[in-house]
Design an enzyme around this catalytic site. Structure first.
Site, short mmCIF file in Angstrom:
data_model
loop_
_atom_site.label_atom_id
_atom_site.label_comp_id
_atom_site.label_asym_id
_atom_site.label_seq_id
_atom_site.Cartn_x
_atom_site.Cartn_y
_atom_site.Cartn_z
N SER A 42 0.84 -1.18 0.00
CA SER A 42 0.00 0.00 0.00
C SER A 42 0.89 1.24 0.00
O SER A 42 2.09 1.15 0.21
CB SER A 42 -0.87 0.01 1.25
N LYS A 43 0.28 2.37 -0.22
CA LYS A 43 1.03 3.63 -0.23
C LYS A 43 1.81 3.81 1.07
O LYS A 43 2.96 4.18 1.08
CB LYS A 43 0.06 4.81 -0.38
N ARG A 44 1.14 3.50 2.15
CA ARG A 44 1.77 3.71 3.46
C ARG A 44 3.02 2.84 3.63
O ARG A 44 3.96 3.22 4.28
CB ARG A 44 0.81 3.30 4.57
#
Ligand code: GLU
Length: 484
Positions: free
Chosen positions: A254-256
């Site tokens: 994910s982006k995180r």
């Protein structure tokens, strides 16, 4: 004769360097350093609309930060330059002309609308959607007419309609692709710039790359590239496709997690050596699954292509944080002080007149607890703040019956204590505990809450001495009077 090892990292500067790209760069670098070979950096910037100078700078900066030095490439030069593809357009044009001359490639005049229309039709008939090869069979008259009409044209490679193309991958083994599924793909776009596959092959050949090690999203490009190597009469390099990196829930990062730029890790206070350690284990392992290495040299000495696995790698940010904590513990006092100082400055915690030795002691006292450099602010702010707030748990401890009275005794006894040293403070504390016939925690817990505003932290006696007699007195006094 032993093969000359030359590997490369060939990013497209369409975005910042992230975990996936850094892992690819690192594996190439480790392989080159282990083998005594060369590591080349090549910028694949032919996607003009999406490539930016900012992204190039970001990639170079983060590679440098990680310590992945390149032997040839931007800012360094080398015998096979230029290392930016947009500066190599003449070279691609020359090879494209050669393929056209040898009739291994042809001009295609089909417009985007025509192609889209045919694609739709093919989908309707459940036929193959790839290029059907209309322009492959044009008569010279038709070609002339199309040329005269001023239509835009691209160059396509003539690919075999039958048989299979086999990729002998160092990591995945033999993978076969049906040629019928590989259409006559474009090698030069209408503006005279090469496509990724074409430029990549020409450059890997001219730069004498021995091993193409890259992410497995490129495995499906490899049969096309192999056809290009054959058409151009180039020998094949070895290919190795690195498995995907997944998040802890086995879904795409994910982006995180990993898709964020390395800048974030740098700014948050991750150490490059910890990141290198963590990235090296994303798809590679020693035979005894070693987790922490003493240095990057140890990783280099143990790295081998045989240790690379074909199953997906899992990137666990928690594990990276733990690892970073382990690397932080290894830092020398002067080093960790220098590294954490900017975070304290940014949080406006330093006045600028702090004694260096004192600062060093404060940082070292927190060293075992912080897992990123920026956590020095969160864990150590009470050393610097003139006034502190009590967190919920600390407030609860201070509200306990008898806490205030005990703190008063404590304050009075500490007031004139000479010298105000760790040993002396500890001695007084133990004495009060014995005299009052209480458990240690009954005094120590409220004292910690009063001095730090929290219920957990480093050794009470050490932090008290670092706070100094005056601050200790003031904070105990405030807690005694506090009417929470
Ligand atoms: N420019 C390609 C990329 O960034 C390079 C692929 C390769 O290493 O061949 O994915």
């Amino acid at each position: 004769m032993t093969e000359k090892i030359r590997v490369r990292f060939a990013p497209a500067p369409t975005g910042f360097l992230h975990i996936g790209g850094a892992r690819t760069a690192l594996f190439n670098w480790l392989f080159a350093r282990h083998e005594g070979g060369q590591f080349i950096l090549r910028i694949e910037d032919t996607d003009e609309s999406r490539s930016t100078r900012v992204a190039v700078d970001n990639i170079l900066e983060n590679l440098r930060w990680l310590g992945l030095d390149w032997d040839e490439g931007p800012e360094k030069g080398g015998p096979f330059g230029p290392y930016f593809q947009m500066k190599r357009l003449d070279i691609y044009r020359r090879y494209s002309q050669e393929l056209l001359r040898e009739e291994k490639a042809y001009f295609c005049y089909c417009s985007a609308e025509e192609l889209a229309e045919r694609r739709k039709e093919a989908l309707r008939k459940e036929a193959q959607v790839g290029y059907h090869g209309r322009c492959r069979e044009l008569s010279s008259q038709q070609k002339e007419d199309l040329e005269r009409s001023g239509r835009e044209k691209v160059v396509r490679l003539k690919t075999p309609r039958e048989g299979v193309t086999q990729v002998n991958d160092l990591i995945r083994g033999k993978v076969e692709f049906e040629n019928a599924l590989l259409d006559d793909f474009v090698i030069m776009k209408s503006r005279g710039t090469p496509t990724f596959n074409f430029a990549n092959v020409v450059d890997d050949h001219l730069m004498e790359i021995s091993h193409v090690i890259r992410g497995d999203e490129h495995l499906s490009n490899t049969p096309r590239q192999i056809l290009l190597y054959h058409a151009l009469g180039f020998p094949l390099p070895s290919f190795g496709h690195l498995s995907m990196i997944l998040g802890t829930d086995r879904s795409k990062l994910s982006k995180r997690e990993g898709a964020i730029s390395l800048d974030w890790y740098r700014q948050t206070g991750y150490l490059p050596q910890a990141l290198v350690n963590c990235l090296s284990l994303l798809g590679w392992a020693t035979s005894d699954s070693q987790e922490l290495f003493s240095s990057v040299d140890e990783i280099i000495s143990k790295f081998s292509l045989e240790g690379i696995s074909k199953t997906a790698a899992i990137f666990d940010p928690k594990k990276l944080e733990w690892m970073n904590g382990e690397y932080i513990k290894r830092l020398q006092p002067a080093e960790i002080t220098k590294l954490t100082k900017p975070y304290l400055e940014k949080a406006n915690l330093l006045r600028g007149d702090e004694d260096e030795e004192w600062l060093k002691k404060v940082v070292v006292l927190e060293q075992d607890r912080i897992r990123t450099l920026s956590q020095i602010v969160e864990y150590g702010d009470f050393f610097f703040l003139p006034e502190i707030e009590y967190d919920e748990k600390a407030a609860k401890v201070l509200r306990k019956e008898g806490a205030s009275a005990l703190l008063q005794i404590y304050r009075d006894r500490l007031k004139d204590l000479e010298p105000f040293t760790i040993e002396k403070v500890e001695e007084v504390t133990r004495r009060i505990i014995a005299e009052e016939k209480i458990k240690g925690g009954e005094l120590i817990h409220p004292a910690r809450a009063a001095l730090t505003g929290r219920t957990v932290g480093p050794s009470l006696f050490e932090l008290m001495v670092l706070l100094g007699r005056e601050m200790t007195f003031l904070r105990l006094d405030k807690a005694i009077k506090w009417k929470g």
